[in-house]
Design a protein around this motif. Sequence first.
Motif, PDB file in Angstrom:
ATOM      1  N   SER A  49       0.830  -1.205   0.000  1.00  0.00           N
ATOM      2  CA  SER A  49       0.000   0.000   0.000  1.00  0.00           C
ATOM      3  C   SER A  49       0.861   1.250   0.000  1.00  0.00           C
ATOM      4  O   SER A  49       0.571   2.223  -0.698  1.00  0.00           O
ATOM      5  CB  SER A  49      -0.926  -0.010   1.223  1.00  0.00           C
ATOM      6  OG  SER A  49      -1.799  -1.114   1.183  1.00  0.00           O
ATOM      7  N   LEU A  50       1.932   1.229   0.792  1.00  0.00           N
ATOM      8  CA  LEU A  50       2.821   2.389   0.855  1.00  0.00           C
ATOM      9  C   LEU A  50       3.523   2.601  -0.477  1.00  0.00           C
ATOM     10  O   LEU A  50       3.640   3.739  -0.962  1.00  0.00           O
ATOM     11  CB  LEU A  50       3.859   2.194   1.960  1.00  0.00           C
ATOM     12  CG  LEU A  50       4.856   3.344   2.150  1.00  0.00           C
ATOM     13  CD1 LEU A  50       4.125   4.644   2.487  1.00  0.00           C
ATOM     14  CD2 LEU A  50       5.868   3.004   3.244  1.00  0.00           C
ATOM     15  N   GLY A  51       3.956   1.532  -1.094  1.00  0.00           N
ATOM     16  CA  GLY A  51       4.611   1.646  -2.390  1.00  0.00           C
ATOM     17  C   GLY A  51       3.665   2.171  -3.447  1.00  0.00           C
ATOM     18  O   GLY A  51       4.047   2.988  -4.288  1.00  0.00           O
ATOM     19  N   PHE A  52       2.417   1.701  -3.387  1.00  0.00           N
ATOM     20  CA  PHE A  52       1.427   2.185  -4.344  1.00  0.00           C
ATOM     21  C   PHE A  52       1.171   3.671  -4.166  1.00  0.00           C
ATOM     22  O   PHE A  52       1.157   4.435  -5.140  1.00  0.00           O
ATOM     23  CB  PHE A  52       0.107   1.422  -4.180  1.00  0.00           C
ATOM     24  CG  PHE A  52      -1.069   2.125  -4.798  1.00  0.00           C
ATOM     25  CD1 PHE A  52      -1.211   2.176  -6.172  1.00  0.00           C
ATOM     26  CD2 PHE A  52      -2.009   2.770  -4.010  1.00  0.00           C
ATOM     27  CE1 PHE A  52      -2.282   2.837  -6.758  1.00  0.00           C
ATOM     28  CE2 PHE A  52      -3.076   3.433  -4.574  1.00  0.00           C
ATOM     29  CZ  PHE A  52      -3.221   3.468  -5.956  1.00  0.00           C
ATOM     30  N   LEU A  53       0.968   4.106  -2.913  1.00  0.00           N
ATOM     31  CA  LEU A  53       0.676   5.514  -2.656  1.00  0.00           C
ATOM     32  C   LEU A  53       1.833   6.400  -3.100  1.00  0.00           C
ATOM     33  O   LEU A  53       1.619   7.454  -3.708  1.00  0.00           O
ATOM     34  CB  LEU A  53       0.391   5.723  -1.169  1.00  0.00           C
ATOM     35  CG  LEU A  53       0.040   7.152  -0.735  1.00  0.00           C
ATOM     36  CD1 LEU A  53      -1.196   7.652  -1.464  1.00  0.00           C
ATOM     37  CD2 LEU A  53      -0.151   7.237   0.768  1.00  0.00           C
ATOM     38  N   THR A  54       3.061   5.960  -2.826  1.00  0.00           N
ATOM     39  CA  THR A  54       4.233   6.733  -3.235  1.00  0.00           C
ATOM     40  C   THR A  54       4.303   6.849  -4.756  1.00  0.00           C
ATOM     41  O   THR A  54       4.522   7.929  -5.313  1.00  0.00           O
ATOM     42  CB  THR A  54       5.518   6.082  -2.710  1.00  0.00           C
ATOM     43  OG1 THR A  54       5.463   5.989  -1.286  1.00  0.00           O
ATOM     44  CG2 THR A  54       6.738   6.891  -3.122  1.00  0.00           C
ATOM     45  N   GLY A  55       4.109   5.721  -5.420  1.00  0.00           N
ATOM     46  CA  GLY A  55       4.134   5.729  -6.880  1.00  0.00           C
ATOM     47  C   GLY A  55       3.023   6.570  -7.476  1.00  0.00           C
ATOM     48  O   GLY A  55       3.227   7.288  -8.462  1.00  0.00           O
ATOM     49  N   CYS A 108       3.811  10.203  -7.134  1.00  0.00           N
ATOM     50  CA  CYS A 108       4.839  10.552  -8.119  1.00  0.00           C
ATOM     51  C   CYS A 108       4.223  10.783  -9.490  1.00  0.00           C
ATOM     52  O   CYS A 108       4.613  11.711 -10.215  1.00  0.00           O
ATOM     53  CB  CYS A 108       5.892   9.456  -8.197  1.00  0.00           C
ATOM     54  SG  CYS A 108       7.023   9.391  -6.788  1.00  0.00           S
ATOM     55  N   LEU A 109       3.227   9.963  -9.845  1.00  0.00           N
ATOM     56  CA  LEU A 109       2.566  10.129 -11.137  1.00  0.00           C
ATOM     57  C   LEU A 109       1.775  11.427 -11.195  1.00  0.00           C
ATOM     58  O   LEU A 109       1.734  12.092 -12.233  1.00  0.00           O
ATOM     59  CB  LEU A 109       1.645   8.941 -11.415  1.00  0.00           C
ATOM     60  CG  LEU A 109       2.320   7.638 -11.835  1.00  0.00           C
ATOM     61  CD1 LEU A 109       1.283   6.544 -12.022  1.00  0.00           C
ATOM     62  CD2 LEU A 109       3.135   7.821 -13.113  1.00  0.00           C
ATOM     63  N   VAL A 110       1.132  11.801 -10.092  1.00  0.00           N
ATOM     64  CA  VAL A 110       0.411  13.080 -10.046  1.00  0.00           C
ATOM     65  C   VAL A 110       1.393  14.227 -10.292  1.00  0.00           C
ATOM     66  O   VAL A 110       1.118  15.156 -11.071  1.00  0.00           O
ATOM     67  CB  VAL A 110      -0.304  13.267  -8.698  1.00  0.00           C
ATOM     68  CG1 VAL A 110      -0.927  14.666  -8.610  1.00  0.00           C
ATOM     69  CG2 VAL A 110      -1.393  12.211  -8.512  1.00  0.00           C
ATOM     70  N   ILE A 111       2.541  14.165  -9.625  1.00  0.00           N
ATOM     71  CA  ILE A 111       3.565  15.209  -9.781  1.00  0.00           C
ATOM     72  C   ILE A 111       4.109  15.221 -11.208  1.00  0.00           C
ATOM     73  O   ILE A 111       4.302  16.292 -11.808  1.00  0.00           O
ATOM     74  CB  ILE A 111       4.705  14.988  -8.767  1.00  0.00           C
ATOM     75  CG1 ILE A 111       4.180  15.180  -7.338  1.00  0.00           C
ATOM     76  CG2 ILE A 111       5.864  15.949  -9.042  1.00  0.00           C
ATOM     77  CD1 ILE A 111       5.173  14.783  -6.264  1.00  0.00           C
ATOM     78  N   ILE A 112       4.350  14.036 -11.768  1.00  0.00           N
ATOM     79  CA  ILE A 112       4.853  13.951 -13.141  1.00  0.00           C
ATOM     80  C   ILE A 112       3.836  14.526 -14.113  1.00  0.00           C
ATOM     81  O   ILE A 112       4.190  15.269 -15.049  1.00  0.00           O
ATOM     82  CB  ILE A 112       5.180  12.490 -13.500  1.00  0.00           C
ATOM     83  CG1 ILE A 112       6.415  12.026 -12.733  1.00  0.00           C
ATOM     84  CG2 ILE A 112       5.393  12.327 -15.009  1.00  0.00           C
ATOM     85  CD1 ILE A 112       6.689  10.540 -12.844  1.00  0.00           C
ATOM     86  N   SER A 113       2.563  14.216 -13.902  1.00  0.00           N
ATOM     87  CA  SER A 113       1.516  14.755 -14.772  1.00  0.00           C
ATOM     88  C   SER A 113       1.462  16.276 -14.674  1.00  0.00           C
ATOM     89  O   SER A 113       1.345  16.972 -15.696  1.00  0.00           O
ATOM     90  CB  SER A 113       0.157  14.157 -14.390  1.00  0.00           C
ATOM     91  OG  SER A 113      -0.876  14.721 -15.171  1.00  0.00           O
ATOM     92  N   SER A 137      -6.927   1.984 -13.090  1.00  0.00           N
ATOM     93  CA  SER A 137      -7.817   3.135 -12.898  1.00  0.00           C
ATOM     94  C   SER A 137      -7.139   4.239 -12.104  1.00  0.00           C
ATOM     95  O   SER A 137      -7.317   5.430 -12.400  1.00  0.00           O
ATOM     96  CB  SER A 137      -9.102   2.686 -12.179  1.00  0.00           C
ATOM     97  OG  SER A 137      -9.774   1.690 -12.905  1.00  0.00           O
ATOM     98  N   ALA A 138      -6.352   3.857 -11.097  1.00  0.00           N
ATOM     99  CA  ALA A 138      -5.658   4.849 -10.275  1.00  0.00           C
ATOM    100  C   ALA A 138      -4.635   5.630 -11.087  1.00  0.00           C
ATOM    101  O   ALA A 138      -4.424   6.829 -10.864  1.00  0.00           O
ATOM    102  CB  ALA A 138      -4.982   4.160  -9.085  1.00  0.00           C
ATOM    103  N   ILE A 139      -3.995   4.974 -12.040  1.00  0.00           N
ATOM    104  CA  ILE A 139      -3.027   5.650 -12.906  1.00  0.00           C
ATOM    105  C   ILE A 139      -3.725   6.699 -13.768  1.00  0.00           C
ATOM    106  O   ILE A 139      -3.225   7.816 -13.946  1.00  0.00           O
ATOM    107  CB  ILE A 139      -2.276   4.623 -13.775  1.00  0.00           C
ATOM    108  CG1 ILE A 139      -1.320   3.802 -12.904  1.00  0.00           C
ATOM    109  CG2 ILE A 139      -1.502   5.311 -14.899  1.00  0.00           C
ATOM    110  CD1 ILE A 139      -0.673   2.627 -13.625  1.00  0.00           C
ATOM    111  N   VAL A 140      -4.892   6.358 -14.304  1.00  0.00           N
ATOM    112  CA  VAL A 140      -5.656   7.327 -15.096  1.00  0.00           C
ATOM    113  C   VAL A 140      -6.087   8.499 -14.211  1.00  0.00           C
ATOM    114  O   VAL A 140      -6.048   9.666 -14.633  1.00  0.00           O
ATOM    115  CB  VAL A 140      -6.875   6.660 -15.747  1.00  0.00           C
ATOM    116  CG1 VAL A 140      -7.677   7.685 -16.555  1.00  0.00           C
ATOM    117  CG2 VAL A 140      -6.436   5.515 -16.662  1.00  0.00           C
ATOM    118  N   THR A 141      -6.473   8.208 -12.971  1.00  0.00           N
ATOM    119  CA  THR A 141      -6.834   9.271 -12.035  1.00  0.00           C
ATOM    120  C   THR A 141      -5.666  10.213 -11.799  1.00  0.00           C
ATOM    121  O   THR A 141      -5.824  11.442 -11.820  1.00  0.00           O
ATOM    122  CB  THR A 141      -7.281   8.672 -10.687  1.00  0.00           C
ATOM    123  OG1 THR A 141      -8.424   7.840 -10.875  1.00  0.00           O
ATOM    124  CG2 THR A 141      -7.634   9.772  -9.687  1.00  0.00           C
ATOM    125  N   ALA A 142      -4.485   9.657 -11.570  1.00  0.00           N
ATOM    126  CA  ALA A 142      -3.296  10.474 -11.309  1.00  0.00           C
ATOM    127  C   ALA A 142      -2.995  11.394 -12.481  1.00  0.00           C
ATOM    128  O   ALA A 142      -2.666  12.576 -12.300  1.00  0.00           O
ATOM    129  CB  ALA A 142      -2.092   9.569 -11.022  1.00  0.00           C
TER     130      ALA A 142
END
Length: 357
Positions: free
Chosen positions: A15-21, A24-29, A202-207
């Motif tokens: 869960s922690l790894g997912f949240l961190t990743g 990071c995707l939100v920031i990259i976007s 789905s979470a990646i698309v959200t980010a």
Amino acid sequence: MIRSCLGASLSTFSSLGFLTGWLCLVIISAAATRLMIKFRVLAIPNARSSHATAVPSSGGVGIYLTVLLGLGVFSFLYAESDFRSLIFFILVGGSILALGGFLDDIELASGFRAKLGFQILGSLVVLIGGIKFDSIYLPFFGVIEFGWAGYPLSLIWIIGMTNVLNFMDGLDGIAGGCTAIAMTFLSVIFLSIGSFDLAIFSAIVTASSLGFLFFNFPKARIFMGDCGSQFLGFLVGVTAILLAGTTNDGALWFIVPLLFVHFLFDTICTFIRRWRRGENVTQGHRSHLYQLLNRLGYSHQFVSTLHFLFSVVVGISALFVLTLSVDLRMGIFAPVGVILFIYLVVVTRTSNKSHLK
């Protein structure tokens, strides 16, 4: 084909790894969107525009690159081989849609025929990859098996959702915000049924959508353009097919139409109104319900927030109906339809009095 690829447990994906990743995707976007502001791909205001000044329209590139990176890394590090194959076809098909949209944004391949050509080609790629509707469940009728008909039905659905998102991308934040909300609820739904791969998808698309929203709402400094809206619409259409494939009877097929019911309703009603008036339905216009509401004096922020709230309501409703028997679930469309019908009547009558078309 689809069912055998879904539902794998990601025990190594903490869960922690997912949240961190995900963060990071939100920031990259957001960073990619900010970078695209500097590229002078401008949406010049015209008679169909809802903005008064030229605004960069290449924000969809940031959305596309974030999804490409997120799904690529996830596929390489965590996804099982079957799901990795699905991701490959989705990214290839989505890349075709994103390219076609970007060429439209820079006016190198604009027009209805060019746009439809890219949409058909991208959709055919995922069909070749085995991503299609096999069956759906209809209350009191049971399971409807499509067989070969699943291919044309899936093609029509994906192209339809691609255009729905494209049509609804006309005010600050409305398309990106509603997509982010819907895909967040879809992540929760996928987790609840044990489809962890699709929850991550789905979470990646959200980010990617959230990072873009930092510069698109409440005041747009950049638009997603056709590159972003068509790409997101394509992903939404594909997600619906993947969700239907998570069960043997396709009982969850209606969830995505429910989450985007206000987009579908607006598009269908607008198409019917324009067709009855004898207008060319393939040409741009400003007569969608959300556009009429904006032209009546309500701000971009108000209209978009109204749609955000509705997205949350139908999202919560989707979670609730999952607790009901399969024959009762689609009953949620009745109260939702009443609300949307009232919205239609109020907006159209008020706009008619103000002589808006």
